[in-house]
Scaffold this motif. Structure first.
Motif, PDB file in Angstrom:
ATOM      1  N   PHE B  61      49.250  37.696  34.652  1.00 22.26           N
ATOM      2  CA  PHE B  61      48.870  38.967  35.302  1.00 22.26           C
ATOM      3  C   PHE B  61      47.595  39.436  35.182  1.00 22.26           C
ATOM      4  CE2 PHE B  61      53.614  38.929  34.017  1.00 22.26           C
ATOM      5  CZ  PHE B  61      54.097  39.307  35.182  1.00 22.26           C
ATOM      6  N   ARG B  62      46.790  39.057  33.847  1.00 23.92           N
ATOM      7  CA  ARG B  62      45.587  39.208  33.767  1.00 23.92           C
ATOM      8  C   ARG B  62      44.580  38.577  34.895  1.00 23.92           C
ATOM      9  NH1 ARG B  62      47.097  42.945  32.536  1.00 23.92           N
ATOM     10  NH2 ARG B  62      47.596  43.819  30.589  1.00 23.92           N
ATOM     11  N   GLN B  64      45.495  37.401  37.865  1.00 26.72           N
ATOM     12  CA  GLN B  64      45.882  37.978  39.014  1.00 26.72           C
ATOM     13  C   GLN B  64      44.893  39.309  39.307  1.00 26.72           C
ATOM     14  OE1 GLN B  64      47.397  36.041  41.332  1.00 26.72           O
ATOM     15  NE2 GLN B  64      47.764  34.679  39.430  1.00 26.72           N
ATOM     16  N   GLU B  65      44.785  40.071  38.158  1.00 26.29           N
ATOM     17  CA  GLU B  65      44.026  41.141  38.248  1.00 26.29           C
ATOM     18  C   GLU B  65      42.589  40.890  38.470  1.00 26.29           C
ATOM     19  OE1 GLU B  65      46.763  44.008  35.853  1.00 26.29           O
ATOM     20  OE2 GLU B  65      45.185  43.324  34.693  1.00 26.29           O
ATOM     21  N   MET B  66      42.027  39.745  37.506  1.00 23.15           N
ATOM     22  CA  MET B  66      40.804  39.653  37.656  1.00 23.15           C
ATOM     23  C   MET B  66      40.297  39.184  39.100  1.00 23.15           C
ATOM     24  SD  MET B  66      38.916  36.312  35.947  1.00 23.15           S
ATOM     25  CE  MET B  66      39.982  34.945  36.342  1.00 23.15           C
ATOM     26  N   PHE B  67      41.323  38.287  39.804  1.00 21.20           N
ATOM     27  CA  PHE B  67      40.872  37.899  41.128  1.00 21.20           C
ATOM     28  C   PHE B  67      41.096  39.000  42.303  1.00 21.20           C
ATOM     29  CE2 PHE B  67      41.527  33.424  39.300  1.00 21.20           C
ATOM     30  CZ  PHE B  67      40.290  33.038  39.400  1.00 21.20           C
ATOM     31  N   ARG B  68      41.631  39.887  41.882  1.00 18.96           N
ATOM     32  CA  ARG B  68      41.800  41.157  42.884  1.00 18.96           C
ATOM     33  C   ARG B  68      40.941  42.364  42.635  1.00 18.96           C
ATOM     34  NH1 ARG B  68      46.490  38.236  42.390  1.00 18.96           N
ATOM     35  NH2 ARG B  68      47.720  38.318  44.232  1.00 18.96           N
ATOM     36  N   LEU B  69      40.050  41.997  41.460  1.00 22.41           N
ATOM     37  CA  LEU B  69      39.042  43.011  40.841  1.00 22.41           C
ATOM     38  C   LEU B  69      39.926  44.408  40.456  1.00 22.41           C
ATOM     39  CD1 LEU B  69      36.324  43.013  43.704  1.00 22.41           C
ATOM     40  CD2 LEU B  69      36.227  41.862  41.330  1.00 22.41           C
ATOM     41  N   GLN B  70      41.009  44.048  39.745  1.00 21.71           N
ATOM     42  CA  GLN B  70      41.944  45.239  39.490  1.00 21.71           C
ATOM     43  C   GLN B  70      41.590  45.768  37.876  1.00 21.71           C
ATOM     44  OE1 GLN B  70      45.695  43.734  40.868  1.00 21.71           O
ATOM     45  NE2 GLN B  70      45.671  44.777  42.780  1.00 21.71           N
ATOM     46  N   PHE B  72      38.975  44.895  34.417  1.00 20.81           N
ATOM     47  CA  PHE B  72      37.588  44.402  33.782  1.00 20.81           C
ATOM     48  C   PHE B  72      37.893  43.465  32.605  1.00 20.81           C
ATOM     49  CE2 PHE B  72      34.523  44.867  30.437  1.00 20.81           C
ATOM     50  CZ  PHE B  72      33.165  44.186  31.125  1.00 20.81           C
ATOM     51  N   TYR B  75      36.615  39.627  32.708  1.00 20.40           N
ATOM     52  CA  TYR B  75      35.273  39.711  32.799  1.00 20.40           C
ATOM     53  C   TYR B  75      34.617  39.996  31.463  1.00 20.40           C
ATOM     54  CZ  TYR B  75      36.254  39.430  37.898  1.00 20.40           C
ATOM     55  OH  TYR B  75      36.572  38.886  39.095  1.00 20.40           O
ATOM     56  N   GLY B 124      39.527  26.547  40.927  1.00 22.22           N
ATOM     57  CA  GLY B 124      39.755  27.808  41.242  1.00 22.22           C
ATOM     58  C   GLY B 124      41.109  28.259  41.824  1.00 22.22           C
ATOM     59  N   TRP B 127      43.837  27.793  39.491  1.00 19.92           N
ATOM     60  CA  TRP B 127      43.490  28.658  38.189  1.00 19.92           C
ATOM     61  C   TRP B 127      44.224  29.919  38.830  1.00 19.92           C
ATOM     62  CZ3 TRP B 127      38.318  31.014  36.536  1.00 19.92           C
ATOM     63  CH2 TRP B 127      38.490  31.909  35.158  1.00 19.92           C
ATOM     64  N   ALA B 128      43.845  30.348  39.885  1.00 18.86           N
ATOM     65  CA  ALA B 128      44.931  31.718  40.594  1.00 18.86           C
ATOM     66  C   ALA B 128      46.386  31.385  40.692  1.00 18.86           C
ATOM     67  CB  ALA B 128      44.104  31.901  41.961  1.00 18.86           C
TER      68      ALA B 128
END
Lengths: 187, 171
Positions: B61-62, B64-70, B72, B75, B124, B127-128
């Motif tokens: 889930f983290r 997925q959030e990273m690749f949807r900019l949801q 931080f 990062y 990439g 990874w997603a």
């Protein structure tokens, strides 16, 4: 202290520990941090076949396989002794998107609705589990490293090819998550 | 006799060259240690694995959030790790810090090739999908997600296929 350790750790704690792995491995024995190389060492050890790329003395890299063995042990410890009973907190937009794909079980680190032995026999599950794994193994070796080798070790030593690789990882990830994944999920 | 020695030296050089291909580096040490010296890497791995889980870095889930900019979170983790790593490397170079066995610490400059772009994009994508780079794949299995062993086997197969077709791919 144990109670504190059971809470999910903040990013700056995790980032610091992972960053310190770089000098620790260097100081312990001149080892360069990089995990994907283990996939190659496993090939070299188990199924070198007639492929020149795998015909090298993998035993010289056994420290890395032991490092990965440690990761498995550490994960098992964290998942049992240091387990946090609360659910993983997931961004509401993502919860909504996943519900649209019939992914509703958010209780594990990996969604069991798509990553399980039973979903392996569905088209969607097999594309995700087998296709995804294949891309990880093929792509990391083609790129010469993964997140640890390029993004952490490579960027720490200020190597611009590693920056190129890291940007490529991110571009691939954004394309998959936002453009291709909705198609795969509807299979 | 001299021929034998030259043959052995040549084999060692060939082995080194092969291992260097598409690798971050080759860890060559002239020192030989008893087997238990390598156990320290298991220990580092254990701390690393605990961090992976407790900071939810191996959470699908983290990623997925990273690749949807949801979020931080990822990062922050990677950014902090790079800063801490870079400062450490700078200190090692600045003060010429040696290994615990007294060997000088070596850095291996990385050469650019197109594989870093093509392979990077392919990784990439994977990874997603899996929410895991190679390290977290092992960690997810460690938490008891046994089904991920299928994904790991597929990743090993991917590496093997790459090795087989390496000469035909653009680099």
């Amino acid at each position: 202290m144990i109670e504190f350790m059971k809470e999910p750790w903040p990013w700056y704690v995790a980032g610091t520990i992972i960053g310190l792995t770089v000098p620790i491995l260097l100081i312990l024995g001149n080892k360069t941090f990089g995990i994907s190389a283990n996939l190659r060492h496993i090939c070299a050890a188990c199924v070198p076949g007639n492929v020149k790329f795998f015909k090298y003395d993998w035993k010289k890299e056994k420290w890395n396989l032991l490092f990965v063995a440690g990761i498995i042990i550490g994960s098992a410890i964290a998942a049992t002794l240091l387990a946090d009973s609360k659910d993983v907190v997931v961004h509401p937009d993502l919860v909504r998107e996943l519900a649209g794909y019939n992914i509703t079980n958010l209780s594990n680190l990996v969604p069991s609705d798509i990553f399980s032995f039973s979903s392996l026999f569905t088209l969607r599950g097999s594309v995700l589990m087998i296709g995804g794994g294949f891309l990880v193994g093929f792509g990391t070796r083609y790129a010469g490293g993964c997140t640890s080798g390029h993004s952490i070790m490579g960027l720490s030593t200020l190597q611009w090819p590693s920056l190129v690789a890291t940007i490529s990882f991110m571009v691939g990830g954004f394309i998959m998550a936002n453009l291709i994944m909705p198609v795969i999920m509807s299979l | 006799m001299i021929d034998d020695k030259m043959e052995i030296a040549k084999q060692m050089a060939d082995d080194y060259e092969l291992r260097s291909a598409d690798a971050m580096c080759v860890n060559e040490s002239r020192l030989t240690h008893k087997w238990y010296h390598d156990l320290k890497y298991v220990l580092v791995g254990i701390f690393f694995g605990i961090t992976f889980i407790k900071a939810e870095i191996v959470s699908w889930f983290r990623i997925q959030e990273m690749f949807r900019l949801q979020s931080f979170h990822m990062y922050g983790v990677i950014g902090t790790a790079v800063v801490v790593g870079a400062i450490s490397v700078w200190l090692i170079k600045r003060f010429k810090i040696k290994t615990i066995y007294g060997e000088p610490i070596e850095f291996h400059p990385k050469k650019f090739n197109k594989g870093q772009i093509y392979g990077g994009l392919l990784f990439g994508l994977g990874w997603a999908i899996t929410g895991a780079c190679p390290g977290p794949l092992f960690a997810q299995i460690g938490t008891g997600a046994a089904a991920i062993s299928v994904t790991l086997l597929s990743a090993i197969a991917g590496t093997w296929v790459y090795g087989s077709f390496r000469d035909k791919l653009p680099h």
